[in-house]
Design an enzyme around this catalytic site. Structure first.
Site, short mmCIF file in Angstrom:
data_model
loop_
_atom_site.label_atom_id
_atom_site.label_comp_id
_atom_site.label_asym_id
_atom_site.label_seq_id
_atom_site.Cartn_x
_atom_site.Cartn_y
_atom_site.Cartn_z
N THR A 107 0.95 -1.29 0.02
CA THR A 107 -0.23 0.32 0.29
C THR A 107 0.98 1.21 -0.21
OG1 THR A 107 -2.04 -1.25 1.09
CG2 THR A 107 -1.71 0.83 0.88
N LYS A 184 -7.42 1.13 -2.92
CA LYS A 184 -6.82 -0.10 -2.05
C LYS A 184 -7.19 1.63 -0.71
CE LYS A 184 -5.76 -2.10 1.11
NZ LYS A 184 -4.19 -2.47 2.37
N LYS A 255 0.91 5.12 8.76
CA LYS A 255 1.40 5.04 7.96
C LYS A 255 0.25 5.93 6.19
CE LYS A 255 2.27 1.52 5.37
NZ LYS A 255 1.99 1.34 4.18
#
Length: 316
Positions: A107, A184, A255
């Site tokens: 990701t 995503k 993140k």
């Protein structure tokens, strides 16, 4: 212009896997179980021990790992690790062969995906953004959901490998790799928002003296997906411990939320709830909870409301 993608039988495909964290190791095991020839590489070589015993071969560098690979699959942590592993004297782009296909499950920011696609094209290889939805236990069961973006012929050539770990379904989002990363991030946005919402609901109801069993019953009226209900149950029970080979840590959640905000900034789309999530994840980290499952963001409201943090349920 890249060369034409040549079809080949599954039995002849040579696969390389880069990155053997809990998610990567689970994906790699499923690829190996399907009978593919597998070479693996990890910065921490001890993580490859079980795969080597099962028949994989360990390479000393990412460059060496991909020398003969038809399909490369990677599962790294973030944008920096993806770029660092690709480039440099021992980066895999220095060893990749012409028309090889790289499926990156990490990701990352959509623009980083575009950058990687250009770097691959310069080396005569295909780059596929192949982000996955699911925890390491889902990966171990071969039931991840994959979002694939990139050259459509290359996607079809890589499909037998991707199917080895994607029993949850494969969704081809188109020929732009960045779109798989956008999809995503938005999927994780739905999850993160609900993790925070569950924490807010339990904290509010607790302050009013409503029993947790009643709160859970109400939530189940609105939510039916087993994965989301599993997270709701973690938050209810404060079960944030991560067992071996499972879970997604708070630092990973922060993140991804930062990546959501960056993706929004780059196209002028404000994402105010993601700003709230970033502050909540920072609060969790500031309270010494960074090594827990990312669902620990459910405790942010408790912390901010001055509610006590009862002992968490811990795994044996």
């Amino acid at each position: 212009m890249l060369g034409h993608v040549v079809n080949m039988s599954t039995s002849s495909v040579k696969v390389t896997f880069l990155g053997l964290g809990s998610m990567g190791s689970a994906i790699a095991r499923n690829i190996l179980k399907k009978g593919f020839q597998l070479v693996v590489w990890s910065r921490t070589t001890s993580k490859a021990n079980d795969l080597i015993k099962a028949g994989a071969r360990l390479a000393a560098t990412a460059r060496e790992a991909v020398t003969d690979a038809d399909i490369i699959v990677s599962c790294l942590f973030d944008d920096k690790s993806c770029l660092d592993t690709a480039q440099g004297e021992n980066g895999y782009l220095m060893g990749v062969k012409k028309n090889a296909i790289h499926v990156n499950t990490t990701t990352i920011n959509p623009n980083t995906s575009t950058q990687l696609a250009k770097l691959h094209e310069q080396h005569g290889a295909f780059y596929i953004a192949g982000t996955v939805l699911g925890r390491p236990d889902v990966a171990a069961a071969g039931q991840l959901r994959s979002f694939l973006g990139g050259n459509l012929e290359a996607i079809e050539r890589a499909r037998p490998v991707v199917e080895a770990y994607s029993g949850g379904s494969i969704i081809v989002v188109g020929d732009n790799p960045a779109h798989a990363n956008v999809v995503k991030l938005t999927a994780n946005m739905v999850l993160a928002a609900n993790l925070s919402l569950f924490g807010q609901i339990y904290a509010l109801n607790e302050r009013w003296g409503v029993d947790d069993d009643i709160t859970q019953q109400i939530l189940k009226v609105f939510y039916s997906h087993p994965g989301l209900l599993a997270y709701e149950n973690r938050i209810r029970n404060r079960d944030y411990e991560i067992g071996e080979g499972e879970g997604f840590r708070v630092e990973g959640g922060l993140k991804d939320v930062n990546a959501m905000l960056t993706a929004g900034d780059e196209v002028g789309v404000p994402l105010p709830f993601c700003s709230v999530l970033r502050e909540q994840y920072a609060s969790i980290i500031g309270n010494g909870l960074k090594d827990l499952d990312w669902s620990a963001v459910g405790d942010a409201t408790r912390i901010n409301a001055g509610l006590s943090l009862p002992p968490r349920n811990k795994r044996e």
